[in-house]
Write an enzyme that holds these catalytic residues in place. Structure first.
Site, PDB file in Angstrom:
ATOM      1  N   GLU A 154      -1.926   8.945   5.768  1.00 16.95           N
ATOM      2  CA  GLU A 154      -1.167   8.313   6.753  1.00 16.95           C
ATOM      3  C   GLU A 154      -0.907   9.257   7.753  1.00 16.95           C
ATOM      4  O   GLU A 154       0.142   8.559   8.122  1.00 16.95           O
ATOM      5  CB  GLU A 154      -0.675   7.537   6.180  1.00 16.95           C
ATOM      6  CG  GLU A 154      -2.207   6.629   5.664  1.00 16.95           C
ATOM      7  CD  GLU A 154      -1.457   4.570   5.312  1.00 16.95           C
ATOM      8  OE1 GLU A 154      -0.136   4.634   5.907  1.00 16.95           O
ATOM      9  OE2 GLU A 154      -1.925   4.047   5.022  1.00 16.95           O
ATOM     10  N   GLU A 309      -7.423   2.611   0.475  1.00 22.14           N
ATOM     11  CA  GLU A 309      -6.850   1.787  -0.321  1.00 22.14           C
ATOM     12  C   GLU A 309      -6.681   0.693  -0.310  1.00 22.14           C
ATOM     13  O   GLU A 309      -6.825   0.585   1.226  1.00 22.14           O
ATOM     14  CB  GLU A 309      -5.067   2.495   0.440  1.00 22.14           C
ATOM     15  CG  GLU A 309      -4.736   3.397   0.179  1.00 22.14           C
ATOM     16  CD  GLU A 309      -3.634   3.791   0.461  1.00 22.14           C
ATOM     17  OE1 GLU A 309      -2.702   3.098   1.359  1.00 22.14           O
ATOM     18  OE2 GLU A 309      -2.223   5.079   0.790  1.00 22.14           O
TER      19      GLU A 309
HETATM   20  C1  GLA Z   1       0.245   2.942   2.580  1.00 25.25           C
HETATM   21  C2  GLA Z   1       0.449   3.826   2.040  1.00 25.25           C
HETATM   22  C3  GLA Z   1       1.225   4.167   0.535  1.00 25.25           C
HETATM   23  C4  GLA Z   1       1.457   2.511   0.408  1.00 25.25           C
HETATM   24  C5  GLA Z   1       0.993   2.096   0.958  1.00 25.25           C
HETATM   25  C6  GLA Z   1       2.243  -0.133   0.454  1.00 25.25           C
HETATM   26  O1  GLA Z   1      -1.163   2.599   3.017  1.00 25.25           O
HETATM   27  O2  GLA Z   1      -0.509   5.746   1.714  1.00 25.25           O
HETATM   28  O3  GLA Z   1       1.155   4.841   0.393  1.00 25.25           O
HETATM   29  O4  GLA Z   1       2.869   2.736   0.660  1.00 25.25           O
HETATM   30  O5  GLA Z   1       0.928   1.846   2.062  1.00 25.25           O
HETATM   31  O6  GLA Z   1       0.611  -0.740   1.221  1.00 25.25           O
END
Ligand code: GLA
Ligand code: ZN
Length: 687
Positions: A154, A309
């Site tokens: 991210e 995710e």
């Molecule tokens: C983000 C991060 C993950 C985790 C999630 C939790 O998307 O990439 O490492 O912290 O949030 O929802």
């Protein structure tokens, strides 16, 4: 369609897995593999935050544990999405090299800790990351179990350190060549802010310069440039060893700190992290925003993407971390697939035992399989069973092998331009801090969602020539020659919809002279003289054939030149003046919606366009409220996903005969359970 992950061209089911936190628990790691298999998980993303284990001391690398895990997974049919660990730096490094720690907007340098907070410019950090990536690639890129590089995590944020500020000035020199050009582009004569030396230029910071919009805009462009430069460095470091493994970076939907259209160009595969607020508000609204965001993520590269995710249960960071109600997990997974995702991946596979994410939803809960009562085990948790239901659905798609190849085809393009968003949000006018760009996009999107119409998202740099309908709400800034494209598009027979507060400024945020929408008055056949801002709770209306539609927030006062008036304002000093117009231009049409309307207007207006332009819908039927349908197509098949976002059973008349996916059963109607999904298929082969 080219495979997103050629080494394993299948729908992926998996997620972020942190075995590096569990190396002292070999029995747990063993159990994990069994649990993954029983949930049809075929891939995991590993190493994302493992730097401290990969290089425990400067220059001392230990990859043996990782190799063992990748081997073990692969031996059990589970593929690895291998991360570069730059998202979090080890403490020995951030303590030794101050420059890798970010300086925040207030001018203060971070102390060690947290994550996603490195300086993108720091030569030291770049060197460390490059070396790590090279070594990881050398060790693992030939491993048959490694299918994709997950670059960092991210990418986000900004750094205001002296190195970044110097790089910003270099970027500006390259762009403007002379200070005179820059001073003109930024209109720095305002408040005597004329730059007389490059050294005087600093990033926009609250205790410094925030009133020069050209500076603010260019800084944001620079942040994308510099982040991308870092991403390219990471990518090239792994590709230099083996160019064949694709790279992705997990993006964040409508995150506005980076221009994802630019970033996507440099990645092989777009992936993203989706955390909707299921159940905490009207689910159809949540589903619609999630659907729109999937469409953005598909469109930034115009190719299928990966859902990298999503939470298999509740998150731990929403204000209210509500559990997913029965059905919602499968529904939200199928939604991603319906919009073009070739995966359903989770954060996270196993909950971390301690620290800030220990209560975040996971495939494998703390309960594990080791308690005193045999019935207390992961397989008996609701979340795990939900995950199994997604696993079964994806396994069926992989067995039949047809969904992977299909793609979303859209007749409609909705313009979302990130630079426009930046400019719109920094301009001082009308509703300061509350111009609602994304909300407005969602409003325009809603009719298409309700009617099961696929929509692509484009920015000013995309090709729009192939769409039947192009909608450009609140396109305040015309840049990259987009107005020329829009003009040609209409001339050649396209249908364009524009709105209030469009074509106000050019690409350095200077106002168009001579009337707005700049360079497009003849296309829309009107001049927009001024715009009224209405406070919350105050309304006006548009009368169309005597029927009123409520309008709010923003009302443009326009003068039709050649445009035909389709609707007029209902009240106030501009009652009776044009509020909805259409202009014929070349062989196309340009509509202008002068005020911010409610959905009832958009439903009627776009409903009419869908009919008259023959826009493709997933199903030729009227869908019940809260139900939508999306379609992915191949040469000879349409796969249709029917999604019920309500907590009520819904009967759907399909308007035709379809096969229930994976069966020989033919249906003309469906009963969808609360939060239920159905997958249908229909052959489009010419007999
Ligand atoms: C983000 C991060 C993950 C985790 C999630 C939790 O998307 O990439 O490492 O912290 O949030 O929802
Ligand atoms: Zn920096």
């Amino acid at each position: 369609m080219k495979a997103l992950t050629p080494r394993f061209p299948k729908m992926l089911h998996g997620g972020d897995y942190n075995p590096d936190q569990w190396l002292d628990y070999p029995e747990i790691l063993k159990q994990d593999i069994e649990l993954l298999k029983k949930a049809d998980i075929n891939s995991v993303s590993i190493g994302i935050f493992a730097w401290a284990k990969l290089e425990p001391e400067e220059g001392v690398y230990d990859f043996d544990w990782l190799e063992k895990i990748i081997d073990e997974l692969y031996g059990n049919g589970i593929y690895s999405v291998l991360a570069t660990p730059s998202g979090a730096k080890p403490l020995w490094m951030s303590e030794k090299y101050e420059e890798i720690r970010r300086v925040q907007k207030n001018g203060v340098r971070d102390i060690s800790g947290a994550r996603h907070n490195h300086c993108y410019t720091s030569p030291v950090y770049r060197e460390k990351v490059k070396e790590m990536n090279r070594r990881l690639a050398e060790r693992f890129s030939k491993h048959p179990g490694v299918i994709l590089w997950h670059l960092s995590n991210e990418y986000n944020g900004e750094c205001y350190c002296p190195l970044c500020q110097a790089a910003f000035r270099d970027w500006l020199k390259e762009k403007y060549k002379t200070l005179d050009t820059l001073n003109h582009a930024w209109w720095t004569g305002f408040w005597s802010h004329t730059y007389t030396s490059w050294e005087q230029i600093a990033a926009p910071q609250p205790n410094g310069e925030m009133s020069v919009h050209g500076l603010t805009l260019d800084w944001k462009r620079f942040v994308t440039h510099q982040t991308l430069d870092f991403i390219k460095m990471e990518r090239d470091a792994v590709k230099a060893v083996d160019p064949d493994i694709p790279v992705t970076a997990n993006l964040m939907g409508f995150y506005d700190g980076l221009d994802y259209f630019k970033i996507a160009k440099e990645l092989d595969v777009v992936s993203w992290d989706n955390y909707p607020l299921w159940h905490t508000q009207d689910n159809a609204e949540v589903g619609m925003l999630s659907g729109l965001t999937h469409d953005v993520m598909r469109s930034v590269k115009h190719q299928n993407f990966l859902l990298m995710e999503n939470s298999p249960g509740a998150t731990n960071w929403h204000k209210c971390c509500m559990l997913k109600r029965p059905g919602m997990h499968l529904l939200s997974a199928m939604q991603a697939v319906a919009h073009g995702s070739n995966s359903v991946q989770y954060f996270q596979i196993r909950k971390s035992r301690g620290s800030s994410e220990k209560f975040h939803g996971a495939v494998i809960d703390h309960v594990g399989n080791s308690g005193p009562y045999p019935f207390i085990k992961t397989e008996n948790t609701r979340t795990y069973r939900d995950v199994q239901s997604v696993g079964a659905a994806l396994r069926q798609m992989n067995d039949l092998g047809d969904v992977y190849e299909t793609e979303v085809k859209a007749d409609v393009a909705l313009v979302y331009d990130v630079e426009n968003r930046w400019a719109l949000d920094s301009a001082q006018a009308l509703h300061n801090g509350n111009m609602k760009y994304v909300e407005t996009l969602l409003e325009h999107y809603s009719t298409f969602w309700e009617k099961g119409v696929q929509v692509d998202i484009v920015d000013s740099e995309q090709d729009i020539s192939g769409y039947k309908l192009v909608i450009a709400p609140m396109l305040y800034m015309y840049r990259a020659g987009f107005e020329q494209k829009l003009r040609r598009y209409v001339e050649n027979g396209g249908t364009l919809v524009g709105t209030y507060w469009s074509g106000m400024v050019d690409d350095t945020d200077l106002c168009f002279l001579g009337g707005t929408p700049g360079n497009m008055m003849d296309v829309f056949g009107l001049w927009n003289e001024e715009t009224d801002a209405l406070p919350e709770g105050m309304e006006n209306g548009i009368l169309i054939d005597g029927e009123p539609y409520e309008v709010k927030d923003l009302c443009a006062l326009i003068h039709p030149i050649t445009a035909e008036v389709l609707g007029v304002y209902e009240s106030d000093f501009y009652a009776g003046r044009a509020a909805l117009t259409v202009n014929s231009f070349g062989s196309g049409k340009a509509y202008y919606i002068a005020a911010r309307t409610e959905r009832d207007f958009l439903r009627d207006f776009y409903g009419g366009q869908i009919e008259s332009l023959g826009i493709d819908r997933a199903l030729n039927t009227t869908l019940p409220k809260g139900v939508t349908a999306h379609v992915r197509c191949s040469e000879d098949q349409r796969i249709i996903f029917v999604e019920n976002y309500t907590d009520r059973e819904k009967a759907v008349d399909l308007g035709g005969e379809y096969k229930l996916y994976g069966t020989s059963q033919r249906v003309k109607s469906l009963k969808l359970a609360p939060f239920g999904t159905a997958v249908l298929s229909v052959s489009t082969k010419i007999q």
